[in-house]
Design an enzyme around this catalytic site. Structure first.
Site, PDB file in Angstrom:
ATOM      1  N   CYS A 100       0.788  -1.241   0.000  1.00 19.56           N
ATOM      2  CA  CYS A 100       0.000   0.000   0.000  1.00 19.56           C
ATOM      3  C   CYS A 100       0.815   1.283   0.000  1.00 19.56           C
ATOM      4  CB  CYS A 100      -0.937  -0.004   1.206  1.00 19.56           C
ATOM      5  SG  CYS A 100      -2.169  -1.289   1.082  1.00 19.56           S
TER       6      CYS A 100
HETATM    7  C1  UDX Z   1      -0.568   0.296   5.700  1.00 17.66           C
HETATM    8  C2  UDX Z   1      -1.402   1.254   6.540  1.00 17.66           C
HETATM    9  O1  UDX Z   1      -0.951   1.225   7.898  1.00 17.66           O
HETATM   10  C3  UDX Z   1      -2.885   0.845   6.478  1.00 17.66           C
HETATM   11  O2  UDX Z   1      -3.667   1.775   7.221  1.00 17.66           O
HETATM   12  C4  UDX Z   1      -3.320   0.853   5.021  1.00 17.66           C
HETATM   13  O3  UDX Z   1      -4.705   0.505   4.900  1.00 17.66           O
HETATM   14  C5  UDX Z   1      -2.457  -0.135   4.236  1.00 17.66           C
HETATM   15  O4  UDX Z   1      -1.071   0.242   4.346  1.00 17.66           O
HETATM   16  P1  UDX Z   1       0.510  -2.083   5.889  1.00 17.66           P
HETATM   17  O5  UDX Z   1       1.121  -1.711   4.579  1.00 17.66           O
HETATM   18  O6  UDX Z   1      -0.126  -3.413   6.048  1.00 17.66           O
HETATM   19  O7  UDX Z   1      -0.645  -0.974   6.275  1.00 17.66           O
HETATM   20  O8  UDX Z   1       1.685  -2.022   6.958  1.00 17.66           O
HETATM   21  P2  UDX Z   1       2.140  -1.053   8.133  1.00 17.66           P
HETATM   22  O9  UDX Z   1       2.025  -1.795   9.399  1.00 17.66           O
HETATM   23  O10 UDX Z   1       1.487   0.270   8.033  1.00 17.66           O
HETATM   24  O11 UDX Z   1       3.726  -0.873   7.806  1.00 17.66           O
HETATM   25  C6  UDX Z   1       4.077  -0.348   6.536  1.00 17.66           C
HETATM   26  C7  UDX Z   1       5.605  -0.331   6.437  1.00 17.66           C
HETATM   27  O12 UDX Z   1       6.145   0.684   7.291  1.00 17.66           O
HETATM   28  C8  UDX Z   1       6.291  -1.638   6.830  1.00 17.66           C
HETATM   29  O13 UDX Z   1       7.316  -1.937   5.897  1.00 17.66           O
HETATM   30  C9  UDX Z   1       6.901  -1.319   8.204  1.00 17.66           C
HETATM   31  O14 UDX Z   1       8.093  -2.066   8.437  1.00 17.66           O
HETATM   32  C10 UDX Z   1       7.232   0.149   8.059  1.00 17.66           C
HETATM   33  N1  UDX Z   1       7.281   0.882   9.333  1.00 17.66           N
HETATM   34  C11 UDX Z   1       6.162   0.955  10.105  1.00 17.66           C
HETATM   35  C12 UDX Z   1       8.476   1.524   9.703  1.00 17.66           C
HETATM   36  O15 UDX Z   1       9.490   1.447   9.005  1.00 17.66           O
HETATM   37  N2  UDX Z   1       8.499   2.239  10.866  1.00 17.66           N
HETATM   38  C13 UDX Z   1       7.405   2.336  11.664  1.00 17.66           C
HETATM   39  O16 UDX Z   1       7.493   2.982  12.706  1.00 17.66           O
HETATM   40  C14 UDX Z   1       6.202   1.671  11.274  1.00 17.66           C
END
Ligand code: UDX
Length: 434
Positions: free
Chosen positions: A272
């Site tokens: 996403c």
């Molecule tokens: C995301 C959005 O959170 C969600 O609301 C939307 O509907 C879909 O996209 P998702 O892609 O499943 O959800 O994962 P998420 O938990 O948000 O993490 C996204 C990425 O950010 C991951 O690669 C994670 O490792 C990274 N991340 C997350 C960081 O690098 N640092 C953080 O503090 C949090």
């Protein structure tokens, strides 16, 4: 309500099962007969926490019968409202690919031509602002031979589901966004969501479809940019020998910043954030606006895997050496490797001539499609054995427990991209931003 859901991905199946759990009668329509059979057998076609129980309870042979699946769009005719939950992938230039949505809307419109009474269509897929009004609605009108607002209503209801917690995110939303271009569509969306709004005491945002579409992109682009901002600040901390996590903990005490999404490291991946950020940048540029901050967030995210490898280069010449890559999934709790930061990391190691050995608890099969000719280990310990260096790319809990396994490395050098490995005596440890 009688609800039809077009699409059975991690959004469509989760939404279908959760609507059934709210008391609605739901039919999930998909082109894949295998997926249809799986759901009708009472099994979840995708791995999501809590989903197997819901599908078994509502679609299984001994279930409530409130959920079933079919490949036949005619099932729409027995429902009041249809949610379009179809993929909107990224074109090579980053723009949104609406072809699957347009094909779904065409089939839905053809079916609605046979429906004599009112029907509501709700776009749930992530689509750029204006798509529901300017692309989907005209297709529905052309194929059904009827007029929006007279024979059918149109709404837009974005999802905010994270992979791995999609069921919990649906049943405990921080908001429910109801975008509608006519009052009847809004009323129908309330009939669908009021049980959830009441149960979860969730705030409701009522708006038009174009604003609802933008709320979804703003949500994701903001979160992705927040991570890139803390990564920018984290990179500065690293240059000054400062621990970015100590800084992040302190600034999180400012409730205007908050504590979530402040984990600096090797960056964001998934299906996403990359897709949606690129799509809204592309859509903005089509409006002759240059979204500099969002473009910088993407550029900085692309930079992090290279910074990780530069730190490794500072300790080891990896050419012709065995290097362990720990973690392949884009985040823990999933086997999904789409836009995983491990992809540019492995690519960079291969460009350096390293002999890569990769390990992930569940994502190996998916990563093998990207890199079929690297070695995959069955455990972190096996990957580390005889390795001249190691990089950590996914923060799986099991990596926090690694200790003696590092002693089996030929040269115990570890560059941690997710602050998950404990520093210890005898280990040359580098944190990406700490
Ligand atoms: C995301 C959005 O959170 C969600 O609301 C939307 O509907 C879909 O996209 P998702 O892609 O499943 O959800 O994962 P998420 O938990 O948000 O993490 C996204 C990425 O950010 C991951 O690669 C994670 O490792 C990274 N991340 C997350 C960081 O690098 N640092 C953080 O503090 C949090």
């Amino acid at each position: 309500m009688e609800i039809s859901i077009v699409g059975s991905g991690y959004v469509g199946t989760t939404v279908a099962a959760c609507f059934a759990d709210l008391g609605h009668d739901v039919v999930n329509i998909d082109i894949d007969a295998e997926i249809v059979k799986t759901i009708n057998d009472g099994d979840a076609p995708i791995h999501e926490e809590g989903l197997p129980e819901l599908v078994a309870e509502h679609a299984g042979p001994s279930g409530t019968g409130r959920l079933h699946a079919t490949t036949d769009y005619a099932a729409v005719l027995d429902t009041d409202v249809t949610f379009l939950c179809l993929p909107t992938p990224q074109n090579d230039d980053g723009s949104i690919d609406l072809s699957i949505m347009e094909a779904g809307a065409t089939q839905l419109g053809e079916t609605l031509a046979q429906k004599g009474d009112w029907h509501t269509v709700v776009v749930k897929s992530t689509v750029v602002p204006g798509t529901t009004e300017e692309t989907i609605t005209p297709i529905l009108e052309a194929e059904s031979g009827t007029t929006a607002g007279e024979a059918f209503g149109v709404g837009m209801n974005p999802e905010f589901l994270r992979e791995g917690t999609a069921v919990d995110d649906f049943l405990n939303p921080d908001k429910v966004v109801l975008g509608a271009d006519d009052d009847r569509a809004l009323a129908t969306m309330h009939d669908v969501f009021d049980p959830l709004i009441k149960a979860a005491d969730a705030p409701v945002v009522e708006t038009d479809t174009r604003t609802a579409e933008m709320i979804k992109y703003a949500n994701n682009a903001f979160l992705a940019s927040k991570i890139s901002l803390i990564n920018d600040l984290g990179n500065i901390c690293k240059e000054f020998g400062i621990d970015a996590y100590e800084v992040a903990d302190a600034i999180s005490l400012d409730d205007r910043i908050g504590e979530q999404f402040l984990r600096s490291g090797v960056g964001w991946g998934g299906s996403c954030f990359p897709k949606d950020t690129h799509a809204i940048i592309s859509a903005a540029e089509e409006q002759d606006y240059d979204p500099t901050v969002l473009k910088s967030a993407v550029e900085l995210n692309d930079r992090q895997p290279h910074r990780l490898l530069d730190l490794l280069d500072g300790h080891v010449d990896v050419a012709d050496e065995r290097v362990a890559v720990l973690g392949l999934a884009f985040k823990p709790g999933t086997d999904d490797v789409r836009n995983s930061r491990a992809i540019p990391v492995i690519d960079g190691l291969r460009k350096r001539g390293a002999d890569v050995v990769a390990y992930d608890p569940v994502a190996t099969a998916n990563m093998r499609e990207h890199f079929p000719d690297i070695e995959y280990a069955d455990s972190a310990a096996a990957a580390l054995k005889r390795a001249q260096g190691a990089v950590v790319v996914t923060d799986w809990d099991e990596f926090a427990a690694l200790d003696a396994e590092f002693d089996a490395m030929a040269d115990p050098v570890v560059v941690d991209g997710r602050r998950i490995v404990e520093r210890r005596e005898g280990l040359t440890y580098e944190g990406l931003t700490w």
